[in-house]
Design a protein around this motif. Structure first.
Motif, PDB file in Angstrom:
ATOM      1  N   ALA A  69       0.827  -1.211   0.000  1.00  0.00           N
ATOM      2  CA  ALA A  69       0.000   0.000   0.000  1.00  0.00           C
ATOM      3  C   ALA A  69       0.858   1.258   0.000  1.00  0.00           C
ATOM      4  N   LEU A  70       1.910   1.239  -0.798  1.00  0.00           N
ATOM      5  CA  LEU A  70       2.819   2.374  -0.888  1.00  0.00           C
ATOM      6  C   LEU A  70       2.830   2.905  -2.315  1.00  0.00           C
ATOM      7  N   THR A  71       3.362   4.092  -2.473  1.00  0.00           N
ATOM      8  CA  THR A  71       3.575   4.633  -3.810  1.00  0.00           C
ATOM      9  C   THR A  71       5.075   4.872  -3.993  1.00  0.00           C
ATOM     10  N   ASP A  72       5.468   5.225  -5.212  1.00  0.00           N
ATOM     11  CA  ASP A  72       6.888   5.460  -5.497  1.00  0.00           C
ATOM     12  C   ASP A  72       7.519   6.464  -4.527  1.00  0.00           C
ATOM     13  N   GLY A  73       6.735   7.466  -4.148  1.00  0.00           N
ATOM     14  CA  GLY A  73       7.248   8.526  -3.281  1.00  0.00           C
ATOM     15  C   GLY A  73       7.611   8.039  -1.886  1.00  0.00           C
ATOM     16  N   ASP A  74       6.983   6.917  -1.455  1.00  0.00           N
ATOM     17  CA  ASP A  74       7.253   6.416  -0.103  1.00  0.00           C
ATOM     18  C   ASP A  74       8.544   5.616  -0.017  1.00  0.00           C
ATOM     19  N   ILE A  75       9.047   5.180  -1.148  1.00  0.00           N
ATOM     20  CA  ILE A  75      10.238   4.331  -1.137  1.00  0.00           C
ATOM     21  C   ILE A  75      11.483   5.219  -1.141  1.00  0.00           C
ATOM     22  N   ASP A  76      12.391   4.947  -0.213  1.00  0.00           N
ATOM     23  CA  ASP A  76      13.592   5.776  -0.124  1.00  0.00           C
ATOM     24  C   ASP A  76      14.728   5.250  -0.982  1.00  0.00           C
ATOM     25  N   VAL A  77      14.829   3.941  -1.108  1.00  0.00           N
ATOM     26  CA  VAL A  77      15.899   3.405  -1.948  1.00  0.00           C
ATOM     27  C   VAL A  77      15.592   1.964  -2.391  1.00  0.00           C
ATOM     28  N   LEU A  78      16.057   1.626  -3.561  1.00  0.00           N
ATOM     29  CA  LEU A  78      15.920   0.265  -4.087  1.00  0.00           C
ATOM     30  C   LEU A  78      17.302  -0.381  -4.118  1.00  0.00           C
ATOM     31  N   PHE A  79      17.441  -1.520  -3.457  1.00  0.00           N
ATOM     32  CA  PHE A  79      18.673  -2.303  -3.544  1.00  0.00           C
ATOM     33  C   PHE A  79      18.414  -3.456  -4.494  1.00  0.00           C
ATOM     34  N   SER A  80      19.168  -3.522  -5.562  1.00  0.00           N
ATOM     35  CA  SER A  80      18.909  -4.610  -6.484  1.00  0.00           C
ATOM     36  C   SER A  80      20.154  -4.961  -7.289  1.00  0.00           C
ATOM     37  N   GLY A  81      20.165  -6.166  -7.811  1.00  0.00           N
ATOM     38  CA  GLY A  81      21.261  -6.624  -8.650  1.00  0.00           C
ATOM     39  C   GLY A  81      20.838  -7.888  -9.359  1.00  0.00           C
ATOM     40  N   ASP A  82      21.637  -8.350 -10.295  1.00  0.00           N
ATOM     41  CA  ASP A  82      21.315  -9.596 -10.993  1.00  0.00           C
ATOM     42  C   ASP A  82      22.601 -10.216 -11.497  1.00  0.00           C
ATOM     43  N   LEU A  83      22.476 -11.222 -12.339  1.00  0.00           N
ATOM     44  CA  LEU A  83      23.657 -11.984 -12.745  1.00  0.00           C
ATOM     45  C   LEU A  83      24.323 -11.471 -14.014  1.00  0.00           C
ATOM     46  N   LEU A  84      23.605 -10.659 -14.784  1.00  0.00           N
ATOM     47  CA  LEU A  84      24.140 -10.288 -16.088  1.00  0.00           C
ATOM     48  C   LEU A  84      25.269  -9.269 -15.960  1.00  0.00           C
ATOM     49  N   ASN A  85      26.110  -9.205 -16.978  1.00  0.00           N
ATOM     50  CA  ASN A  85      27.211  -8.244 -16.983  1.00  0.00           C
ATOM     51  C   ASN A  85      26.686  -6.836 -16.751  1.00  0.00           C
ATOM     52  N   GLN A  86      27.414  -6.095 -15.912  1.00  0.00           N
ATOM     53  CA  GLN A  86      27.039  -4.712 -15.582  1.00  0.00           C
ATOM     54  C   GLN A  86      25.622  -4.605 -15.001  1.00  0.00           C
ATOM     55  N   ILE A  87      25.170  -5.642 -14.327  1.00  0.00           N
ATOM     56  CA  ILE A  87      23.822  -5.722 -13.738  1.00  0.00           C
ATOM     57  C   ILE A  87      22.759  -4.944 -14.529  1.00  0.00           C
ATOM     58  N   ILE A  88      22.659  -5.279 -15.810  1.00  0.00           N
ATOM     59  CA  ILE A  88      21.741  -4.516 -16.669  1.00  0.00           C
ATOM     60  C   ILE A  88      20.273  -4.689 -16.302  1.00  0.00           C
ATOM     61  N   SER A  89      19.884  -5.891 -15.868  1.00  0.00           N
ATOM     62  CA  SER A  89      18.455  -6.067 -15.565  1.00  0.00           C
ATOM     63  C   SER A  89      18.031  -5.142 -14.446  1.00  0.00           C
ATOM     64  N   ALA A  90      18.842  -5.084 -13.389  1.00  0.00           N
ATOM     65  CA  ALA A  90      18.474  -4.268 -12.230  1.00  0.00           C
ATOM     66  C   ALA A  90      18.474  -2.789 -12.585  1.00  0.00           C
ATOM     67  N   SER A  91      19.527  -2.334 -13.248  1.00  0.00           N
ATOM     68  CA  SER A  91      19.574  -0.902 -13.542  1.00  0.00           C
ATOM     69  C   SER A  91      18.505  -0.507 -14.548  1.00  0.00           C
ATOM     70  N   PHE A  92      18.236  -1.398 -15.520  1.00  0.00           N
ATOM     71  CA  PHE A  92      17.205  -1.067 -16.503  1.00  0.00           C
ATOM     72  C   PHE A  92      15.816  -1.109 -15.871  1.00  0.00           C
ATOM     73  N   ALA A  93      15.635  -2.036 -14.928  1.00  0.00           N
ATOM     74  CA  ALA A  93      14.340  -2.086 -14.231  1.00  0.00           C
ATOM     75  C   ALA A  93      14.146  -0.818 -13.406  1.00  0.00           C
ATOM     76  N   ALA A  94      15.259  -0.282 -12.860  1.00  0.00           N
ATOM     77  CA  ALA A  94      15.162   0.918 -12.013  1.00  0.00           C
ATOM     78  C   ALA A  94      14.734   2.153 -12.808  1.00  0.00           C
ATOM     79  N   ARG A  95      14.849   2.086 -14.139  1.00  0.00           N
ATOM     80  CA  ARG A  95      14.372   3.192 -14.976  1.00  0.00           C
ATOM     81  C   ARG A  95      12.885   3.449 -14.795  1.00  0.00           C
ATOM     82  N   ASP A  96      12.156   2.350 -14.468  1.00  0.00           N
ATOM     83  CA  ASP A  96      10.694   2.457 -14.404  1.00  0.00           C
ATOM     84  C   ASP A  96      10.197   3.149 -13.137  1.00  0.00           C
TER      85      ASP A  96
END
Lengths: 332, 149
Positions: A69-96
């Motif tokens: 029950a939160l919105t984007d504004g309530d989140i202070d930080v996203l910690f994420s990573g994945d297996l691909l080179n240069q963690i592209i999935s996580a950084s590209f997902a963070a674009r959204d």
């Protein structure tokens, strides 16, 4: 407070909400009934597997935030990573999303590392709500680490199958019935395994090291936990972990569960079970947290393991350094 | 975990892991390789007889049979069937010429997502490159030995 390498949270942060998305092969197994979205098509309507992985991760984060029950504004930080080179999935997902992003790479132990960091951030008073997320995709990992999908070669019997899936959870100061009480930071262990098809054996010493240090720092015994969950050791790695801890006087066999070992219902081509960052992320964020919320498990130790190798290092004949971070959950 | 103790410990651990390793099923793999490889060769032989019956002979005949087998290797790779055969075939699906076709076609399909030049064309020989290099190299060596004899 800190004892050894274990940090104890003053006011334990909570798992406010969680979400998981898994692929078609995974939904046949134990988590099929618990994941929020199960894909019929592993491409997820995208043109490449990398885009599909990114979409899964993004979807899991979005769902977790909405379920809390939160919105984007309530989140202070996203910690994420994945297996691909240069963690592209996580950084590209963070674009959204509109919230800040801190990228992590800890291979398959990204889930426990991100929960650990999120909890520390909140307990330190620097954030109110954090998202911890990770994911992996069989086809994209296979292409980066091994051979093209259509290549007709026989897999060795020690090999594991990278899980297609993504999981995310919102760690928050309040709300939710699962507390993150303490966490043990992992040390990199390398006992000289260089066979890239035998990840379980490479990672087991790291898991054993972290789990035993956790017992020591928290003055607990394996019996005190309802479940000791490891990430993706597979059948062989789990066997080795049990032996290694048993040697030092801790018998974890009755409570130990390995996400990789249980995720697939029928072991057909997977041999030792599942692997990948998505493996523990999907199992924790669907099955384990649901069962904990229902009160079935009271105290769970989650120690995901990661193999910190690359195709370059293994090509040059290096052995595989591994790490494991442990997080302890208590349902209240 | 440094120094001599670590090395001893590692050696023990490696020995212990090797003892636990599930054994590769050599006998079963050999049997599968014999069956599948033999079947592919039998199909090739079938085409050979058919073409011979149609009037081809010599180099023309051998070339046409190879082309047909390569075509089917590529087609089955594209349809996603060849890797399923390969999973259970030991090395039986790798050794015949269809396996070579598979090792060229599979990266070509896989890396299509990076474009026709830097993907398909550049990555086409990532697997087969080694086979070509050492195949040609050992061919040349054998040729020299043959010449000297």
């Amino acid at each position: 407070m800190k004892r050894g390498n274990t940090i104890f949270f003053k006011k334990p942060p909570r798992v406010r909400s969680y979400a998981a998305i898994c692929g078609s092969k995974e939904r046949e197994g134990v988590i099929g009934g618990y994941a929020d979205i199960t894909l019929a098509d592993d491409m997820y309507g995208e043109s490449t597997y990398e885009k599909a992985e990114c979409k899964m991760l993004s979807g899991a984060i979005r769902l977790a935030v909405e379920k809390g029950a939160l919105t984007d504004g309530d989140i202070d930080v996203l910690f994420s990573g994945d297996l691909l080179n240069q963690i592209i999935s996580a950084s590209f997902a963070a674009r959204d999303f509109q919230f800040p992003f801190l990228g992590l790479y800890s291979a398959c132990s990204t889930m426990s590392e991100s929960i650990l960091l999120a909890a520390a951030m909140i307990d330190g008073g620097f954030a109110r709500n954090c998202v911890a997320a990770t994911g992996s995709h069989f086809a994209s990992a296979e292409r980066q680490y091994r051979y093209p999908l259509e290549l007709g070669c026989t897999r060795p019997p020690q090999s594991q199958w990278t899980v297609t899936g993504a999981g995310a959870c919102v760690i928050s100061g309040e709300g939710g019935g699962i507390q993150v009480v303490n966490a043990t930071l992992g040390r990199v262990r390398d006992w000289g395994i260089s066979d890239v098809n035998n990840m379980g054996a490479a990672m087991a010493p790291a898991a054993a090291d972290t789990i035993m240090r956790h017992f020591k720092d928290t003055n607990t015994l394996p019996e005190d936990y309802d479940m000791i969950v490891t990430g993706d050791l597979g059948a062989l790695g789990s066997r080795i972990l049990k032996d290694l801890t048993w040697e030092k006087g801790y018998d974890i066999a009755p409570n130990h569960v390995d996400c990789g070992e249980i995720i697939y219902k029928v072991i057909e081509d997977e041999f030792q079970g599942g692997s990948g960052a998505g493996c523990s992320a999907v199992v924790m964020n669907s099955y384990v947290f649901t069962k904990m919320n229902a009160g079935l498990y009271k105290r769970v130790l989650f120690a995901a393991t990661g193999a910190l190798l690359s195709t370059v290092s293994s090509g040059q004949g290096e052995s595989i350094p591994c790490i494991s971070h442990a997080v302890e959950f208590v349902s209240v | 975990m440094t120094g001599r103790n670590a090395r001893n410990c590692n050696k023990n651990y490696l020995k212990y892991v090797r003892a636990l390793d599930p054994p590769t099923k050599h006998f079963k793999n050999c049997l599968a390789a014999f069956g599948v490889g033999g079947l592919i060769c039998t199909i090739g032989q079938f085409f050979r007889y058919m073409l011979e019956y149609a009037g081809l002979s010599g180099d023309e005949l051998a070339g046409t049979v190879s082309v047909i087998l390569i075509f089917f290797g590529c087609l089955l790779t594209g349809l996603g069937v060849y890797d399923r055969i390969g999973r259970h075939a030991g090395a039986g699906s790798i050794v015949p010429i269809t396996g070579f076709a598979n090792s060229v076609t599979s990266p070509a399909i896989e890396f299509n997502t990076e474009g026709y030049i830097y993907g398909t064309a550049a990555k086409m020989f990532t697997v087969a490159g080694a086979i070509i290099v050492y195949g040609v190299f050992s061919g040349a060596i054998v040729g020299i030995i043959y010449y000297l004899l």
